[in-house]
Design an enzyme around this catalytic site. Structure first.
Site, PDB file in Angstrom:
ATOM      1  N   CYS A 181      -4.538   2.326  -3.733  1.00  0.00           N
ATOM      2  CA  CYS A 181      -3.353   2.826  -2.978  1.00  0.00           C
ATOM      3  C   CYS A 181      -2.579   1.724  -2.915  1.00  0.00           C
ATOM      4  O   CYS A 181      -1.665   1.433  -2.574  1.00  0.00           O
ATOM      5  CB  CYS A 181      -3.761   3.297  -1.771  1.00  0.00           C
ATOM      6  SG  CYS A 181      -5.127   4.314  -1.490  1.00  0.00           S
ATOM      7  N   GLN A 238      -4.016  -4.716   7.087  1.00  0.00           N
ATOM      8  CA  GLN A 238      -5.077  -5.535   6.691  1.00  0.00           C
ATOM      9  C   GLN A 238      -4.980  -6.647   7.428  1.00  0.00           C
ATOM     10  O   GLN A 238      -5.460  -8.213   7.217  1.00  0.00           O
ATOM     11  CB  GLN A 238      -4.501  -6.255   5.400  1.00  0.00           C
ATOM     12  CG  GLN A 238      -5.193  -4.228   4.198  1.00  0.00           C
ATOM     13  CD  GLN A 238      -6.807  -3.781   4.707  1.00  0.00           C
ATOM     14  OE1 GLN A 238      -8.019  -4.913   5.259  1.00  0.00           O
ATOM     15  NE2 GLN A 238      -6.431  -2.839   4.361  1.00  0.00           N
ATOM     16  N   ASP A 287       3.264  -4.289   8.374  1.00  0.00           N
ATOM     17  CA  ASP A 287       2.218  -3.289   8.440  1.00  0.00           C
ATOM     18  C   ASP A 287       0.445  -4.545   8.147  1.00  0.00           C
ATOM     19  O   ASP A 287       0.623  -5.123   7.651  1.00  0.00           O
ATOM     20  CB  ASP A 287       1.843  -2.983   6.589  1.00  0.00           C
ATOM     21  CG  ASP A 287       0.179  -1.771   6.249  1.00  0.00           C
ATOM     22  OD1 ASP A 287       0.050  -1.866   7.536  1.00  0.00           O
ATOM     23  OD2 ASP A 287       0.554  -1.573   5.328  1.00  0.00           O
ATOM     24  N   HIS A 305       1.119  -0.899  -0.103  1.00  0.00           N
ATOM     25  CA  HIS A 305      -0.453   0.016   0.272  1.00  0.00           C
ATOM     26  C   HIS A 305       1.128   1.702  -0.053  1.00  0.00           C
ATOM     27  O   HIS A 305       2.278   1.206   0.834  1.00  0.00           O
ATOM     28  CB  HIS A 305      -0.943  -0.130   1.734  1.00  0.00           C
ATOM     29  CG  HIS A 305      -1.548   1.093   1.293  1.00  0.00           C
ATOM     30  ND1 HIS A 305      -1.446   2.281   1.633  1.00  0.00           N
ATOM     31  CD2 HIS A 305      -3.540   1.040   0.881  1.00  0.00           C
ATOM     32  CE1 HIS A 305      -3.115   3.189   1.285  1.00  0.00           C
ATOM     33  NE2 HIS A 305      -3.579   2.213   0.959  1.00  0.00           N
ATOM     34  N   LYS A 340     -10.848  -0.192  10.306  1.00  0.00           N
ATOM     35  CA  LYS A 340     -10.348  -1.411   9.185  1.00  0.00           C
ATOM     36  C   LYS A 340     -10.847  -2.791  10.629  1.00  0.00           C
ATOM     37  O   LYS A 340     -11.113  -3.440   9.669  1.00  0.00           O
ATOM     38  CB  LYS A 340      -9.702  -1.286   8.674  1.00  0.00           C
ATOM     39  CG  LYS A 340      -8.828  -0.807   7.728  1.00  0.00           C
ATOM     40  CD  LYS A 340      -8.004  -1.033   6.830  1.00  0.00           C
ATOM     41  CE  LYS A 340      -7.439   0.039   6.310  1.00  0.00           C
ATOM     42  NZ  LYS A 340      -7.812   0.660   4.841  1.00  0.00           N
TER      43      LYS A 340
HETATM   44  C1  PLP Z   1      -2.026  -2.380   3.673  1.00  0.00           C
HETATM   45  C2  PLP Z   1      -2.090  -1.457   4.154  1.00  0.00           C
HETATM   46  N1  PLP Z   1      -2.194  -0.799   4.780  1.00  0.00           N
HETATM   47  C3  PLP Z   1      -2.051   0.162   4.955  1.00  0.00           C
HETATM   48  C4  PLP Z   1      -3.171   1.582   5.203  1.00  0.00           C
HETATM   49  C5  PLP Z   1      -3.673   2.434   5.822  1.00  0.00           C
HETATM   50  O1  PLP Z   1      -4.071   2.566   6.149  1.00  0.00           O
HETATM   51  P1  PLP Z   1      -5.245   3.554   6.749  1.00  0.00           P
HETATM   52  O2  PLP Z   1      -5.675   4.370   5.788  1.00  0.00           O
HETATM   53  O3  PLP Z   1      -5.978   3.705   8.199  1.00  0.00           O
HETATM   54  O4  PLP Z   1      -4.061   4.314   7.689  1.00  0.00           O
HETATM   55  C6  PLP Z   1      -4.113   0.444   4.201  1.00  0.00           C
HETATM   56  C7  PLP Z   1      -5.727   0.746   4.273  1.00  0.00           C
HETATM   57  O5  PLP Z   1      -6.505   0.320   3.439  1.00  0.00           O
HETATM   58  C8  PLP Z   1      -3.654  -0.597   4.058  1.00  0.00           C
HETATM   59  O6  PLP Z   1      -5.006  -1.512   3.425  1.00  0.00           O
END
Ligand code: PLP
Ligand code: PLP
Lengths: 129, 414, 414, 129
Positions: B371, B206, B203, B127, B229
C-alpha cells in the site's frame, strides 16, 4: 507451491518467448493484477481471423510471466474467436501442476489480457467464469 | 541480544494460541507479517468471548444490569487507551481503523479548514491511507499536496524543511513507515511545523504498536491508529484529537448516540467523544482493545522496543551474507531509527514467488507494494518481500526465514 | 400459538449461552431488548474464537496459508449475506453498522445527486440514523426534507402519497419502526416512488432480522442493516446497493484496499465492492456475520416471523387486562402489520423507573426515546418502555414481564 | 433499585415541592439528560446572597423529579455560593438509599441544573467531580 517452479517454468520466466512488441499490432490490451501489481501487455497480429503473431511484455512473478510466455506459444495460429473463448484450462495444462488459489490470478493474468485483446474490451478473470 | 530461553519471551509466546497451531503441511507457524496485522493474545480473545457470553447489550441507554456492565467496560476501555497515550478520554474517538480516523479528519476538519492555495505537506513514505484521503481533500478544497522527499535509504530529507513548510496548513506524516520500518524524526519535524502554524496529523498505525507514545509530549493535533496491529481485534481503531480542535469540528457521521436533541427539522449534537460516534459502536472490539493495551502495558513498551530492535539487529546480521548472492535490503539499516520491519528482494526471485516458497515452510511474509505504490515507483521496485516483527517473534523465526531463503535459492536454481 | 415445550425453540434457547447465566440477583435473564441489540448464538461466538485462534491474518494481499483462509472466509461471508438478501456479492458493502451505511449514501450519492430545491422524502417514524444524515445533506445541498405522516396508531398515512412524492429525488424510509414495531407497506410505497423517479433507500435495521428480505423483489436501490441486531457481532453492518448505482458513485472513505493504482498526485479506485471498503476491514466480525446469517437460514425466516407474531399476539393478550389499570400500549395492535416490538407506559410510572424495577427481576427492557425523539414529541410521549422479541424469547418471558408489571404496580402503590 | 421507591420518594414524585415558576427569578438554568430525555428547570430568587425562594419544573422519572423536589427544600435559605459548591452528597443524603450507577445521572440532574443556575454557566455532572 515449491514443486511448481520446475525447470521449464523457470526457463519461461527467465527466457520468455514472444516477449517484446509488434510493429503494428492489430489488437492489444494491458492490465494489472491490483492485488500484487503484476502487469502484462499483449499485442496480436491478426490475419484472416487467425493469430499470425503475438508479443507480450510486462513484469511480475514467475507464475504470471511464465504462464503468459507459454500462452503465447499455445495461441499462435489459433482463430481469434477461439482465443476469445479460451478457458483457464489452457493455462492449467501449460503449467502442469495445480496452482494454489492465492496465486491463481497471477497465472490467469496473461489469459485475461489476451482475451481482452481478442474481444476488444476488458474480460473477466478466467478463474471466475 | 535476546536469549531464546528468555522466560518472559517464552511466556509471551505461550499467550498466543495461533502460534501453537502447525500449518496444514505440519510446519511451525513463523508469523512475520505483524505490520499487516498482529496476532492476538488469549486475554484479548477471551475478552470477546466473555462479552458475548456474559454481558452483551447495547450501551449508554440501557438501565439493566448487563447494559450497565457493557457501558462501564466500553468507557473503561476508552479510559485505558487514553492513559496509554496520555490523552483525556474525551479525546479518544473510536473508529474502525486508522484509515477511517484519517478520513474523519479529512471530512470534518480539512474540508472546512482548507482553502484554494493552502498546502498539505506529507511525505513520500506514506501508506495509501495517509495519502489518498488528502488527494481527495485537495480536489474538494483546491488545496495542493507537497511532499517531504525520502533518500535512497528510505529516510526523510529534512534539509529544505522550512521551505517545504511555507504556506502549510496541514502536515500529515507517518510515525513509522510500514514498508521500510523508518521511524520518522517527529521530535524534530513537529516543532517546526507547529512554528509554521500547521495543524499536525500523525499516522501512528505502525508507531503505537512498537514505540511508547505520549501524544502530549509529541504535540500532535491528531494521532490515529488501528487496534488490529497492536494485539487488538479487527474492526476497531482510534482517532486521538486535541480537545479544542475536536470541539470546533462539525460531526462526521450522523445518527444514534451522537445527538443531543433531534426535531424533524434539525438536530444538535452530543459532547465529546460521542459527537463523533454515530450508530451502535463496535462495543465488543473496543473493550477487547482495552485488554490489548493492558497487555502491552504489562509487557512494557520499553521491552517491546528493545526486543524488536534486537531482533532487527540479529536479522540484519543473518541476512548480510546473502548480499553477495543477490539479496537487496531496503530501508535504514540502523536499528536505532528503524522499527521491526525488513524489506528486501532476493536475486531474480519475484517477491510473490519468494512468499509462496516460504509459505510451504510455514513462514508468513508479505510481498507486493505494501500500500505504498508511489514509494515503490520512486524507488524503482516493482515489489518487495517484507518480514515484520512483534512481541512474539524470536531469533528462531529469523533462522527459519534464513533457511527459507536458502530453500528459495535452491528452488530457483540460483 | 407457540408451545413452550416446542423442541425447536428449546434448542434455539440452548444455543444462546448468555440466557443460561443468572443475573447478580440470581434471576433468570429475561432479555426483551433485541431491538437494541440481539444476543449471539454459540456458533457466532465460536466463529470469532476460531478466527483468532486459527487463521487471523490480513486479507486479499497475503499469499500464505492463513491469509488465504481468512480471505476465503471473509469473501465467503459476503456471498452468504448476498444470497440471504438475493443480491450479488459485488452489491454487498461491509460497513460498521446501518448508520454508517446510510451516511455512506449521504456522502457519496446524495451530496452529489441532490441540488437546491430537490426533495428528500422520509417518514415521521424514522430512527435518528435515518433522519439526521438527511438533515445534514439538506444543509449541504439545499435540498428540503418532507415527511410521510404517521397516525395515532403509528401507521403511515398514505392518502396524499402522490402529492408527497412530487419532486422527490430520494425516499429514505424504514422497513420496521424500532419504537412501535410498525412494518411499513413498502410493497405499496416503493412502486409509486419508483414511478415518481425517486431513488429509494430502505433502513432495514429492524427489517432484516425479523422478516424475509429479497432486495430485488423489494426493488430498493439501497438497503442497509446492522449485524448486531441479527445475531451477529457488534461492529459490522451492510450497505446493499444496486450495482449500477454503486458503480457510478465516487468512493467515500479513501485508503488501503479501495485503490487500484496510486501515484503521489492521484489515484484510481478498485472494483466493487472493495471501492467502498477503505483500510483493514472488520475481518473477524464480517465472517461471524456470515455465520449469523447461516443460523437464521437454518431456522428459516418464516419460522422467525411466525414465532414473533405469535409472541406479540400473546403479549397483547396478556397486557390487555392492564389497560384498565392505566397501561397505554402504543403502535399498531395488529400482529400482521407489526414486528416483535411493544411500546407502552404504565400509569404514572415513568418508563425509566419501570425499567429499573423490572431489572431487579432480571427483565431487560428499554426505556426512553429509542432514538426517535421527533416521533415521541409528535405523539406527546416523554418516554416509553419497550419490550422487543427475537428468536429465543418465549411466552415465559412475556409472563415474567407481566409479573414485573404487577411488581411495579406494588412498588408504586398503584 | 426497587427498595429505592419508598413512600416519601413517591410522595415527592407525585406531589413535588416548590414546583412551578417564579415571577422574576434572579437566576435560572435548564438542562436535559441526553441519555433519557429527563428535563429540569430551576429558578432562584436570590437576596443578599441567600436563596430566598426556588422553583423547579420539568419532566422525567421518579428519581430525577423527587431528587429535584427534595433538593429545593434543602437549599432554601442557603448562601448562593454554598449552593454552587454542593457535592452529590446532598442528593444522596436526601434520597437515603444508594442509587444504581445507571440511574445516578437521573438523581443528579436537579443538582447539576441548580449549580448551573448558581454559577451562571453549565456545571459538570456532580457525580463526575
Ligand atoms: C503506516 C500505515 N498507515 C495506515 C495504515 C492503515 O491501517 P488500517 O488498514 O488498519 O486502517 C497502515 C496499515 O497497513 C499502515 O501501515
Ligand atoms: C430503525 C433503525 N434504524 C437504524 C438503526 C441504527 O442502527 P445502528 O445503531 O446499528 O447503526 C437502528 C438501531 O437502533 C434502528 O432501530
Amino acid at each position: 507451491m515449491d514443486d511448481f517452479y520446475r525447470d521449464f517454468i523457470l526457463d519461461h520466466y527467465r527466457n520468455p518467448r514472444n516477449c517484446g512488441h509488434l510493429d503494428a499490432p492489430s489488437a492489444s490490451a494491458e492490465d494489472v493484477n491490483p492485488l500484487c501489481g503484476d502487469r502484462i501487455r499483449m499485442e496480436l497480429d491478426v490475419r484472416d481471423g487467425l493469430i499470425a503473431d503475438v508479443r507480450f511484455s510486462g513484469q511480475g512473478c514467475a507464475i504470471s510471466q511464465a504462464s503468459a510466455s507459454m500462452l503465447t506459444e499455445s495461441i499462435k495460429g489459433m482463430r481469434l474467436e477461439d482465443a476469445a473463448k479460451l478457458s483457464k484450462d489452457v493455462v492449467l495444462e501449460n503449467v502442469g501442476i495445480g496452482i494454489s488459489p492465492t496465486r491463481m490470478k497471477c497465472a490467469m493474468l496473461g489469459l485475461r489480457v489476451l482475451k481482452s485483446a481478442a474481444i476488444g474490451e476488458i474480460a473477466g478473470w478466467p478463474d471466475e467464469e | 541480544m535476546i536469549a531464546l530461553d528468555d522466560t518472559k519471551l517464552a511466556r509471551v509466546i505461550g499467550d498466543f494460541p495461533i502460534l501453537a497451531r502447525p500449518t496444514s503441511r505440519g510446519k511451525r507457524l513463523v508469523y512475520l507479517d505483524s505490520a499487516a496485522t498482529s496476532q492476538k493474545p488469549n486475554a484479548v480473545i477471551e475478552t470477546l468471548d466473555t462479552y458475548y457470553r456474559e454481558y452483551n447489550a447495547n450501551i449508554h441507554r440501557g438501565v439493566y444490569e448487563i447494559a450497565a456492565r457493557a457501558t462501564d467496560e466500553f468507557e473503561g476501555a476508552r479510559a485505558k487507551v487514553a492513559r496509554f497515550i496520555n490523552a483525556a478520554p474525551q479525546e479518544v474517538i473510536w473508529t474502525r481503523n486508522a484509515t477511517e480516523a484519517i478520513n474523519l479528519v479529512a471530512y470534518s476538519w480539512a474540508s472546512n479548514a482548507l482553502h484554494p492555495g493552502d498546502v498539505i505537506l506529507t511525505t513520500e513514505l506514506e501508506h495509501h491511507s495517509n495519502l489518498v484521503p488528502w488527494q481527495l481533500v485537495a480536489q474538494r478544497t483546491g488545496a495542493t499536496l507537497r511532499f517531504i522527499p525520502v533518500d535512497a535509504r528510505g529516510e526523510l530529507v529534512l534539509d529544505d524543511l522550512d521551505a517545504l513548510l511555507e504556506g502549510v496548513k496541514l502536515l500529515a506524516i507517518t510515525h513509522v513507515s510500514n514498508t521500510l520500518g523508518t521511524i520518522t524524526p517527529l521530535e524534530r519535524i513537529i516543532p517546526r511545523a507547529r512554528a509554521a502554524g500547521a495543524t499536525i496529523l500523525v499516522d501512528g498505525a505502525q508507531g503505537i504498536p512498537h514505540l511508547a507514545v505520549d501524544v502530549r509530549a509529541l504535540d500532535a493535533d491528531f494521532y490515529v491508529f488501528s487496534g488490529h496491529k497492536m494485539l487488538g481485534p479487527t474492526g476497531i481503531g482510534v482517532l486521538y484529537g486535541k480537545r479544542a480542535l475536536l470541539e470546533a469540528m462539525p460531526p462526521f457521521l450522523a445518527g444514534g448516540d451522537m445527538i443531543r436533541n433531534v426535531e424533524y427539522g434539525r438536530a444538535s449534537f452530543n459532547d465529546l467523544p460521542w459527537k463523533f460516534e454515530a450508530g451502535t459502536s463496535n462495543i465488543a472490539d473496543a473493550i477487547a482493545l482495552g485488554t490489548a493495551v493492558e497487555y502491552l502495558q504489562t509487557l512494557g513498551m520499553d521491552w517491546v522496543r528493545a526486543h524488536e530492535r534486537d531482533l532487527l539487529a540479529y536479522t540484519l546480521e543473518r541476512l548480510a551474507p546473502f548480499e553477495s548472492r543477490g539479496l537487496a535490503i531496503y530501508g535504514p539499516k540502523d536499528p536505532s531509527i528503524s522499527s521491526g520491519v525488513v524489506s528486501f528482494n532476493f536475486a531474480d526471485i519475484h517477491a510473490h514467488d519468494l512468499a509462496s516458497i516460504l509459505d510451504t515452510e510455514g513462514i508468513c511474509i508479505r510481498a507486493g507494494h505494501h500500500c505504498t505504490m508511489p514509494l515503490m515507483d520512486k524507488m524503482g521496485w516493482s515489489a518487495t518481500a517484507r518480514a515484520s516483527f512483534y512481541v512474539y517473534n524470536t531469533t528462531a523465526d529469523v533462522d527459519a526465514l534464513v533457511d527459507g531463503l536458502e530453500k528459495a535459492a535452491r528452488v530457483f536454481k540460483l
